[in-house]
Design an enzyme around this catalytic site. Structure first.
Site, PDB file in Angstrom:
ATOM      1  N   SER A   1      36.408  28.765  43.375  1.00  0.00           N
ATOM      2  CA  SER A   1      35.143  28.163  43.729  1.00  0.00           C
ATOM      3  C   SER A   1      34.678  27.348  42.543  1.00  0.00           C
ATOM      4  O   SER A   1      35.286  27.392  41.476  1.00  0.00           O
ATOM      5  CB  SER A   1      34.119  29.239  44.063  1.00  0.00           C
ATOM      6  OG  SER A   1      33.870  30.009  42.912  1.00  0.00           O
ATOM      7  N   LYS A   2      33.604  26.591  42.743  1.00  0.00           N
ATOM      8  CA  LYS A   2      33.145  25.721  41.670  1.00  0.00           C
ATOM      9  C   LYS A   2      32.910  26.486  40.373  1.00  0.00           C
ATOM     10  O   LYS A   2      33.223  26.026  39.305  1.00  0.00           O
ATOM     11  CB  LYS A   2      31.860  24.996  42.096  1.00  0.00           C
ATOM     12  CG  LYS A   2      32.115  23.569  42.516  1.00  0.00           C
ATOM     13  CD  LYS A   2      31.148  23.120  43.593  1.00  0.00           C
ATOM     14  CE  LYS A   2      31.458  23.783  44.893  1.00  0.00           C
ATOM     15  NZ  LYS A   2      30.495  23.717  45.922  1.00  0.00           N
ATOM     16  N   ARG A   3      32.349  27.681  40.533  1.00  0.00           N
ATOM     17  CA  ARG A   3      32.063  28.424  39.309  1.00  0.00           C
ATOM     18  C   ARG A   3      33.196  29.375  38.947  1.00  0.00           C
ATOM     19  O   ARG A   3      33.104  30.162  38.027  1.00  0.00           O
ATOM     20  CB  ARG A   3      30.744  29.205  39.438  1.00  0.00           C
ATOM     21  CG  ARG A   3      30.648  30.057  40.677  1.00  0.00           C
ATOM     22  CD  ARG A   3      29.484  30.983  40.576  1.00  0.00           C
ATOM     23  NE  ARG A   3      29.590  31.822  39.366  1.00  0.00           N
ATOM     24  CZ  ARG A   3      28.781  32.803  39.052  1.00  0.00           C
ATOM     25  NH1 ARG A   3      27.777  33.077  39.850  1.00  0.00           N
ATOM     26  NH2 ARG A   3      28.948  33.528  37.968  1.00  0.00           N
TER      27      ARG A   3
END
Length: 473
Positions: A242-244
């Site tokens: 995921s993005k993070r």
RNA sequence: GUCCCCAUCGUCUAGAGGCCCAGGACACUACCCUUUCACGGUAGGUACCGGGGUUCGAAUCCCCGUGGGGACGCCA
């Protein structure tokens, strides 16, 4: 004619999952002499950005995945979508729904509470014996697709095998919002239809959209393409990307010093196989690639294996090309690459000891800067025992033919004369010439430098050794 | 909750009923090579989620568990 497509939504960079999807779609078209189409799914105005579009193009270009048609933008196809919606409304395969979002929310919450699947209840769906209320004034309706009420939708997924959904599981999805803008599932259908897509190769997360899309396609009288759903790629730690969390742009691999062919080879092998083959060119991949050997289960990304592949490609890559790739990395460090030694020559000698382009820049850097070896390294290797040997060697290095073999002979001779072991000379030479304790064999290393530079760096031994050492010597 | 998908070494995978007491690769360990560190070479350990079937025979087929994932938006 086989026609495949890659249809990213430009809400971020091109990450490894998207890159693999693109690679497989691209390769499938290549393999069968088909066409590969690039389509930008930018109907989400709020989240789509021109920067993200560019980032995706950059990623594709870095990987070398060229499209044959497009890029097409969904935002530029609005008239066509409106046209199809009007046709569906006229044909009765779609209808207006005046239910308000908050009403819908309440319905869904209720259903969830009762342990049922949240779904639209079809209250505005026209039925033969049903009396619909008058449309409320002042409310713009959405358009819903009239999904078949019963039976099943099924397809033979090229990766997962037969997948079947009961139509009773599917509700009437919104195909146009109250403001008239079309929604994703509808645009995809119209695009795949108009663009004559024969094979939809996409991520696993679209499996649930497929039955809806097939139903719309059928309502339109369109040919249903074949589907291949690729399972997802998990992070190094087995967690979802995921993005993070670990989802990195393919361009970050460029920054980190990976060769695109290494990334491509790695991605090709993630979820697809050709027997025991591990290393193959893009061209070989195109000849071998098929949908029969794609694994249906999720794959975990393994950086170590990518590193291994990258090191492999570094070793066999043309040194001139590597020099071109390393030069900007040195420039970014304000290192001015001189004439001698040539960057290609340095790379040639170091390429099989490093894992990426940045490490190549690391080992090249000492050749071009005003080197200041760290004092603790000097202290460790410039000892009273080694200094005379070093002096003797440096003195005689002025006359030897400037070739690794001749230098090697001189090294052996000096070492023997002083009754010392090889490392006693090799280690201080390494440190004086490069500031590093680990280098290729010193004879080749010395030969790489112009004689004057080598002599000059070695001559610093006396100056750099501590006074105490000097006195002792 | 409902629906859908998935399940072989730590990881990527081979395997489409007997060729498998499971093969390759990365990583790991040991040894060899050696002018340091690598590269390279050789050797080694580690896996068919569990339970029922079907069959002369199952990692492979079926069922049930279990575990993981995805979806259920006027997002894509």
């Amino acid at each position: 004619m086989i026609r495949t497509r890659f249809a990213p939504s430009p809400t971020g960079f091109l990450h490894v999952g998207g890159a693999r999807t693109a690679l497989f779609s691209w390769a499938y078209a290549r393999r069968h002499g088909g066409r590969f189409i690039l389509r930008v799914e930018d109907t989400d105005l709020a989240r789509s950005t021109p920067e993200a579009v560019q980032a995706i193009f950059d990623g594709m270009r870095w990987l070398g995945l060229a499209h044959d048609e497009g890029p097409f933008y969904q935002t530029q196809r609005m008239p066509r979508y409106r046209e199809v919606i009007a046709e569906m409304l006229a044909a009765g395969t779609a209808y207006h729904c005046y239910m308000q979002p908050d009403e819908l929310d309440r319905l869904r919450a209720e259903q969830r509470e009762q342990g049922r699947k949240p779904r639209y209840d079809g209250r505005w769906r026209p039925q033969p014996d049903k009396h619909l209320p008058a449309p409320p004034a002042g409310i713009e309706p959405v358009v819903r697709f009239r999904n078949p009420a019963d039976g099943v939708v099924a397809w033979e997924d090229l990766v997962k095998g037969r997948i079947e959904f009961a139509n009773s599981e599917l509700d009437d999805l919104v195909i146009a919002r109250a403001d008239g803008s079309p929604t994703y599932n509808f645009c995809v259908v119209v695009d795949d239809w108009d663009m004559g897509i024969t094979h939809v190769i996409r991520g696993d997360d679209h499996v649930n959209n497929t039955p809806r899309q097939i139903n719309i396609l059928q309502a339109l009288g369109a040919q249903v393409p074949l589907y291949a759903h690729l399972s997802m790629i998990l992070g190094d730690d087995g967690q979802k990307l995921s993005k993070r969390h670990g989802a990195v742009s393919v361009m970050q691999y460029d920054d980190a010093g990976y060769l695109p062919e290494a990334v491509l080879n790695y991605l090709a092998r993630l979820g697809w196989s050709h027997g025991d083959d591990e290393i193959f060119s893009l061209q070989q991949f195109c000849e071998w690639f098929d949908l029969d050997h794609i694994t249906p289960s999720a794959a975990q990304f393994n950086s170590e294996k990518l590193n291994w592949l990258n090191a492999h490609y570094l070793r066999r890559c043309d040194a001139g090309r590597l020099a071109d790739l390393v030069r900007p990395r040195l420039a970014a460090r304000d290192v001015v690459v001189g004439e001698t030694p040539s960057l290609a020559a340095i790379i040639e000698l170091h390429r099989d000891r490093v894992g990426n382009l940045n490490e190549l820049a690391d080992v090249a850097e000492p050749f071009y800067i005003d080197l200041q070896p760290r004092s603790e390294l000097l202290a460790r290797h410039l000892t009273p025992e080694t200094l005379p040997l070093l002096d003797d060697f440096a003195a005689r290095l002025g006359e030897v033919p400037w070739q690794a073999a001749a230098i090697a002979a001189l090294i052996k001779e000096c070492v023997a004369r002083h009754g010392l072991k090889m490392p006693k000379l090799a280690m201080p030479v390494r440190v004086l010439l490069t500031g590093l304790e680990q280098t290729p064999s010193v004879d080749a290393l010395i030969a790489l430098f112009p004689r004057a530079t080598a002599l000059e760096r070695l001559a610093r031994a006396g100056r750099l050794a501590s006074p105490a050492t000097d006195a002792a010597a």
